[in-house]
Design a protein around this motif. Structure first.
Motif, mmCIF file in Angstrom:
data_model
loop_
_atom_site.group_PDB
_atom_site.id
_atom_site.type_symbol
_atom_site.label_atom_id
_atom_site.label_comp_id
_atom_site.label_asym_id
_atom_site.label_seq_id
_atom_site.Cartn_x
_atom_site.Cartn_y
_atom_site.Cartn_z
ATOM 1 N N THR A 103 0.974 -1.188 -0.001
ATOM 2 C CA THR A 103 0.019 -0.035 -0.082
ATOM 3 C C THR A 103 0.973 1.103 -0.085
ATOM 4 N N GLU A 104 1.949 1.131 0.789
ATOM 5 C CA GLU A 104 2.865 2.223 0.665
ATOM 6 C C GLU A 104 3.500 2.456 -0.701
ATOM 7 N N GLU A 105 3.871 1.280 -1.363
ATOM 8 C CA GLU A 105 4.413 1.533 -2.525
ATOM 9 C C GLU A 105 3.438 2.011 -3.602
ATOM 10 N N ALA A 106 2.153 1.696 -3.557
ATOM 11 C CA ALA A 106 1.117 2.104 -4.485
ATOM 12 C C ALA A 106 0.718 3.389 -4.161
ATOM 13 N N LEU A 107 0.964 4.231 -3.183
ATOM 14 C CA LEU A 107 0.818 5.430 -2.865
ATOM 15 C C LEU A 107 1.816 6.265 -3.320
ATOM 16 N N ALA A 108 2.972 5.818 -3.163
ATOM 17 C CA ALA A 108 4.358 6.518 -3.771
ATOM 18 C C ALA A 108 4.380 6.530 -5.174
ATOM 19 N N ASP A 109 3.935 5.249 -6.126
ATOM 20 C CA ASP A 109 3.754 5.429 -7.502
ATOM 21 C C ASP A 109 2.782 6.193 -7.891
ATOM 22 N N ALA A 110 1.488 6.670 -7.000
ATOM 23 C CA ALA A 110 0.623 7.590 -7.370
ATOM 24 C C ALA A 110 0.812 9.042 -7.170
#
Length: 334
Positions: A103-110
């Motif tokens: 979830t942390e990665e998904a937010l950073a990617d976004a």
């Protein structure tokens, strides 16, 4: 969530990406940049952020759970973007900063900056405060300290928009978030329910004074996931004025009981929050496990009911979290 909900979430995710364009650069990053925080025991964790390099893996080594671990991203890659929103993560009881790493990665990617630390005294490797009343003061203080660091001392702090701060909390981290957003934990309720002769129960029964709640008005929106329900009541939840998305597991698990406690909390939430009920157990909200981690720690990697597709669920979950924070923080908060 069924097929219809999944389709709606996918459509919503596409809308969220459009919304996120208002605070990211014209195109989205290819990967999460990662900076590790390890110089100060009180700030041991990681920062994820938009990065234009191709994703690789950042090795963390053995996390005292019998398995090596790595994070998807690019270590120390230059930050891409400006005036970016910030989301702070708080892990569950006995957890660690990367427990929700996907979830942390998904937010950073976004297009978000994401920061998470281990809560000293209540991590995988350190249980010194885990079952004490002091954790109700130390955990919120940890988040305040992390926010101070990100906004005042982080070397790339200039890319953060301080008016766009979000919070994500899982399990005891969810209860921590409610404290930061205004609740006063009902320790009298806990004392009336708990029977243990050690830890915080023993402290309460002996007349110990619970800590005063620590709040932080910089938090503009939150995602609260399967929070520890013991201290939460309809009355203290009514004090929360910050918008939040609420997730709970139908079947519960360690720290949240059989699911009835979080159902009670959901029924007492003020206003009209965005509530999601997932037909799974508590640990389904943790990042999907590798085969090595599942063999080492089956307790957190085995889902209820058997056959639950954690990886598939997290595609929906992460999309919904990105969408929510995009909607709430794109305009600078409520």
């Amino acid at each position: 969530m069924g097929g219809l909900a999944l389709r709606r979430t996918i459509r919503a995710f596409a809308v969220a990406l459009c919304c996120l364009g208002s605070f990211a650069l014209g195109s989205f990053a290819k990967a999460s940049g990662i900076q590790l925080l390890d110089a100060d025991p009180a700030l041991s964790g990681a920062i994820w952020y938009p990065c234009a390099a191709e994703p690789t893996h950042v090795a963390l080594g053995n996390l005292a759970v019998g398995a090596d671990f790595d994070l998807k991203g690019v270590k120390d890659c230059p930050v891409t973007g400006a005036r970016l929103p910030l989301v702070i993560f708080s892990h569950g009881r006995g957890g660690w900063f990367g427990a929700n790493h996907d979830t942390e990665e998904a937010l950073a990617d976004a297009g978000f900056i994401v920061a998470a630390i281990n809560h000293p005294g209540d991590t995988t490797n350190d249980s010194s405060r885990r079952d004490t009343l002091s954790v109700w003061a130390s955990r919120p203080a940890d988040i305040v300290r992390l926010l101070d660091f990100m906004l005042k001392d982080w070397k790339d702090r200039a890319v953060i928009d301080p008016a766009k701060v979000g919070f994500f909390g899982f399990s005891l981290g969810g209860a921590t978030g409610f404290v930061l957003m205004g609740t006063r934990p009902d320790f009298a309720r806990v004392a009336g329910l708990c029977k243990e002769t050690t830890g915080s129960c023993a402290e309460l029964h002996s007349g110990a004074t619970p800590p005063e709640p620590i709040q932080d008005a910089r938090i503009r929106a939150a995602v609260i996931v399967d929070p520890a329900p013991g201290t939460l009541t309809r009355e203290n939840l009514a004090l929360v004025k910050v918008p939040f998305q609420f997730w709970r597991s139908q079947f519960g698990g360690p720290g949240v009981g059989d699911g009835s406690g979080t159902a009670r909390v959901a029924d007492g939430l003020p206003g009209k929050p965005d509530i999601h009920v997932v037909a799974a157990g508590h640990f389904a909200f943790l990042a999907p496990c590798s085969a090595e981690l599942a063999a080492a720690v089956p307790r957190i990697c085995t889902d209820t009911p058997a056959g639950f597709d954690r990886a598939g669920f997290h595609r929906e979950f992460n999309a919904a979290v990105v969408k929510y924070f995009g909607e709430q923080l794109a305009g600078g908060g409520p």
